[in-house]
Write a protein that holds these residues in place. Sequence first.
Motif, PDB file in Angstrom:
ATOM      1  N   ILE A 169       1.014  -1.409   0.041  1.00 23.37           N
ATOM      2  CA  ILE A 169       0.154  -0.127   0.317  1.00 23.37           C
ATOM      3  C   ILE A 169       0.929   1.378   0.149  1.00 23.37           C
ATOM      4  O   ILE A 169       0.387   2.525  -0.674  1.00 23.37           O
ATOM      5  CB  ILE A 169      -0.887   0.042   1.292  1.00 23.37           C
ATOM      6  N   GLN A 170       2.056   1.218   0.975  1.00 25.74           N
ATOM      7  CA  GLN A 170       2.697   2.625   1.417  1.00 25.74           C
ATOM      8  C   GLN A 170       3.860   2.521   0.309  1.00 25.74           C
ATOM      9  O   GLN A 170       3.584   3.534  -0.683  1.00 25.74           O
ATOM     10  CB  GLN A 170       4.332   2.304   2.205  1.00 25.74           C
ATOM     11  N   LYS A 171       4.334   1.304  -0.858  1.00 25.19           N
ATOM     12  CA  LYS A 171       4.803   2.024  -2.352  1.00 25.19           C
ATOM     13  C   LYS A 171       3.660   2.157  -3.467  1.00 25.19           C
ATOM     14  O   LYS A 171       5.017   3.423  -3.798  1.00 25.19           O
ATOM     15  CB  LYS A 171       5.428   1.058  -2.529  1.00 25.19           C
ATOM     16  N   ASP A 172       2.594   1.555  -3.310  1.00 25.86           N
ATOM     17  CA  ASP A 172       1.342   2.004  -4.496  1.00 25.86           C
ATOM     18  C   ASP A 172       1.334   3.386  -4.765  1.00 25.86           C
ATOM     19  O   ASP A 172       1.471   4.178  -5.789  1.00 25.86           O
ATOM     20  CB  ASP A 172       0.719   1.429  -4.612  1.00 25.86           C
ATOM     21  N   HIS A 173       1.193   3.609  -3.411  1.00 25.64           N
ATOM     22  CA  HIS A 173       0.956   5.368  -3.235  1.00 25.64           C
ATOM     23  C   HIS A 173       1.925   6.532  -3.515  1.00 25.64           C
ATOM     24  O   HIS A 173       1.879   7.302  -4.503  1.00 25.64           O
ATOM     25  CB  HIS A 173       0.822   5.703  -1.430  1.00 25.64           C
ATOM     26  N   LEU A 174       3.707   5.954  -3.286  1.00 26.40           N
ATOM     27  CA  LEU A 174       4.444   6.954  -3.734  1.00 26.40           C
ATOM     28  C   LEU A 174       4.960   6.524  -5.189  1.00 26.40           C
ATOM     29  O   LEU A 174       5.222   8.168  -5.559  1.00 26.40           O
ATOM     30  CB  LEU A 174       5.679   6.195  -2.950  1.00 26.40           C
ATOM     31  N   GLU A 175       4.399   5.509  -5.527  1.00 25.85           N
ATOM     32  CA  GLU A 175       5.172   5.180  -6.911  1.00 25.85           C
ATOM     33  C   GLU A 175       3.654   6.538  -7.703  1.00 25.85           C
ATOM     34  O   GLU A 175       3.833   6.643  -8.745  1.00 25.85           O
ATOM     35  CB  GLU A 175       4.659   4.068  -7.993  1.00 25.85           C
ATOM     36  N   ARG A 176       2.896   6.820  -7.218  1.00 25.68           N
ATOM     37  CA  ARG A 176       1.272   7.646  -7.556  1.00 25.68           C
ATOM     38  C   ARG A 176       2.006   8.743  -7.529  1.00 25.68           C
ATOM     39  O   ARG A 176       2.081   9.271  -8.487  1.00 25.68           O
ATOM     40  CB  ARG A 176       0.120   6.916  -6.854  1.00 25.68           C
ATOM     41  N   GLN A 177       2.535   9.354  -6.694  1.00 26.16           N
ATOM     42  CA  GLN A 177       2.705  10.665  -6.372  1.00 26.16           C
ATOM     43  C   GLN A 177       4.567  10.771  -7.484  1.00 26.16           C
ATOM     44  O   GLN A 177       4.394  11.856  -7.805  1.00 26.16           O
ATOM     45  CB  GLN A 177       3.354  11.084  -4.776  1.00 26.16           C
ATOM     46  N   VAL A 178       5.482  10.092  -7.095  1.00 29.12           N
ATOM     47  CA  VAL A 178       6.323  10.285  -8.167  1.00 29.12           C
ATOM     48  C   VAL A 178       6.161  10.148  -9.575  1.00 29.12           C
ATOM     49  O   VAL A 178       6.651  10.948 -10.230  1.00 29.12           O
ATOM     50  CB  VAL A 178       7.199   9.143  -7.867  1.00 29.12           C
ATOM     51  N   LEU A 179       4.893   9.363  -9.968  1.00 30.12           N
ATOM     52  CA  LEU A 179       4.986   9.133 -11.435  1.00 30.12           C
ATOM     53  C   LEU A 179       3.751  10.877 -11.759  1.00 30.12           C
ATOM     54  O   LEU A 179       4.714  10.738 -13.052  1.00 30.12           O
ATOM     55  CB  LEU A 179       4.121   8.494 -11.790  1.00 30.12           C
ATOM     56  N   ALA A 180       3.238  10.758 -10.953  1.00 28.37           N
ATOM     57  CA  ALA A 180       2.445  12.431 -11.313  1.00 28.37           C
ATOM     58  C   ALA A 180       3.263  13.560 -11.155  1.00 28.37           C
ATOM     59  O   ALA A 180       2.971  14.789 -12.104  1.00 28.37           O
ATOM     60  CB  ALA A 180       1.356  12.590  -9.878  1.00 28.37           C
ATOM     61  N   ALA A 181       4.532  13.938 -10.769  1.00 27.30           N
ATOM     62  CA  ALA A 181       5.610  14.860 -10.338  1.00 27.30           C
ATOM     63  C   ALA A 181       6.826  14.326 -11.358  1.00 27.30           C
ATOM     64  O   ALA A 181       7.549  15.542 -11.360  1.00 27.30           O
ATOM     65  CB  ALA A 181       6.405  14.648  -9.760  1.00 27.30           C
ATOM     66  N   LEU A 182       6.410  13.514 -12.611  1.00 25.98           N
ATOM     67  CA  LEU A 182       7.682  13.482 -14.059  1.00 25.98           C
ATOM     68  C   LEU A 182       7.297  14.511 -14.777  1.00 25.98           C
ATOM     69  O   LEU A 182       8.599  14.851 -15.323  1.00 25.98           O
ATOM     70  CB  LEU A 182       7.931  12.727 -14.613  1.00 25.98           C
ATOM     71  N   ASP A 183       6.785  14.769 -14.730  1.00 25.74           N
ATOM     72  CA  ASP A 183       6.378  16.364 -16.235  1.00 25.74           C
ATOM     73  C   ASP A 183       8.495  16.799 -16.208  1.00 25.74           C
ATOM     74  O   ASP A 183       8.644  18.199 -15.047  1.00 25.74           O
ATOM     75  CB  ASP A 183       5.549  17.175 -16.397  1.00 25.74           C
ATOM     76  N   GLY A 184       8.562  17.113 -17.028  1.00 28.36           N
ATOM     77  CA  GLY A 184      10.441  17.748 -17.559  1.00 28.36           C
ATOM     78  C   GLY A 184      11.012  17.354 -16.382  1.00 28.36           C
ATOM     79  O   GLY A 184      12.232  18.040 -16.001  1.00 28.36           O
ATOM     80  N   VAL A 185      11.105  16.058 -16.139  1.00 29.46           N
ATOM     81  CA  VAL A 185      11.987  15.206 -14.713  1.00 29.46           C
ATOM     82  C   VAL A 185      12.519  14.098 -15.749  1.00 29.46           C
ATOM     83  O   VAL A 185      12.182  13.702 -16.484  1.00 29.46           O
ATOM     84  CB  VAL A 185      11.399  14.702 -13.359  1.00 29.46           C
ATOM     85  N   GLU A 186      14.252  15.020 -16.472  1.00 28.52           N
ATOM     86  CA  GLU A 186      15.186  13.892 -16.725  1.00 28.52           C
ATOM     87  C   GLU A 186      16.423  13.346 -15.968  1.00 28.52           C
ATOM     88  O   GLU A 186      16.331  12.295 -16.192  1.00 28.52           O
ATOM     89  CB  GLU A 186      15.846  15.028 -17.928  1.00 28.52           C
ATOM     90  N   THR A 187      16.589  13.917 -14.459  1.00 24.48           N
ATOM     91  CA  THR A 187      17.745  13.799 -14.369  1.00 24.48           C
ATOM     92  C   THR A 187      16.981  13.322 -12.645  1.00 24.48           C
ATOM     93  O   THR A 187      16.597  14.302 -12.003  1.00 24.48           O
ATOM     94  CB  THR A 187      18.540  14.990 -14.067  1.00 24.48           C
TER      95      THR A 187
END
Length: 274
Positions: free
Chosen positions: A35-53
């Motif tokens: 549950i915890q990692k799934d929640h964090l994954e959603r937050q990470v993927l939602a913040a990827l705009d403009g991220v290369e490094t």
Amino acid sequence: MRESYSQKISQRQWNQPDKGQLESQREATFIDDIIQKDHLERQVLAALDGVETVFDGGAGCGRFSILLAKRGCQVTHFDISQPMLDKAKELAAEAGVLGNMEFVQGALEDLSAYRDGQFDMVLSFDAPVSYTYPNQEKVIGELSRICKKKLLLSVSSRLGSLPYLADPIQKSRFILDESCPDPFVQWCLSHREEMAESFRFDLAGAKRLLAEGVLGGEAEIAEYERGGAPWCITYGFLPDELRGILEGLGLKDIRMAGPGPMPAAYPGRFCGKS
């Protein structure tokens, strides 16, 4: 006395030879981890705009670093544990993303090798910042320094730790597979009744934790000196305290999340975004 021991205890705890294999299996072992990692994954993927490094500090076995490498990011996978770095390399090779990753062994207390704003996104999940006590504020500052766009952190929560300390069987309630060979799982199962029957809520200890935020100390130091590998001395943040640190570093659009429905899992999750 505790100040000189936190990093040494963390190094010994996370560099146990079986850590890589055991930690890579946690999401198949405990429902709270899923549950915890799934929640964090959603937050990470939602913040990827403009991220290369990406810099993943305390990256463990690659749960998020490999995920982001698969998305085409160039990821620096940074961890104190050589066994977990080795496991992460193995998993990255299986995923075909070694070319997108750099693996570095090091402690979060020293990020001097990295320049200001070097990474579009900086992650630090599963509370490694909390294990850097008494340098936790300095470490957050350094993670912010090397971050250009987005900073996502999870830390231990002082408030979330209290219900965990009040739970007689703690982590064992979340075990998915009772046949799992993980020694910790088998210890939890074999001691579950004993833990419940012998449980006494330590009110004085809970009050001390709430006031000071530090879990662990002299007992862990003594075990370390005997040659053992105790759990890390851990600092638990209060929500307003963490927000104040992030605001003081000039971060904007700060978003925070509390322990959620399973406080025993990892006592707290907080997310700051610049």
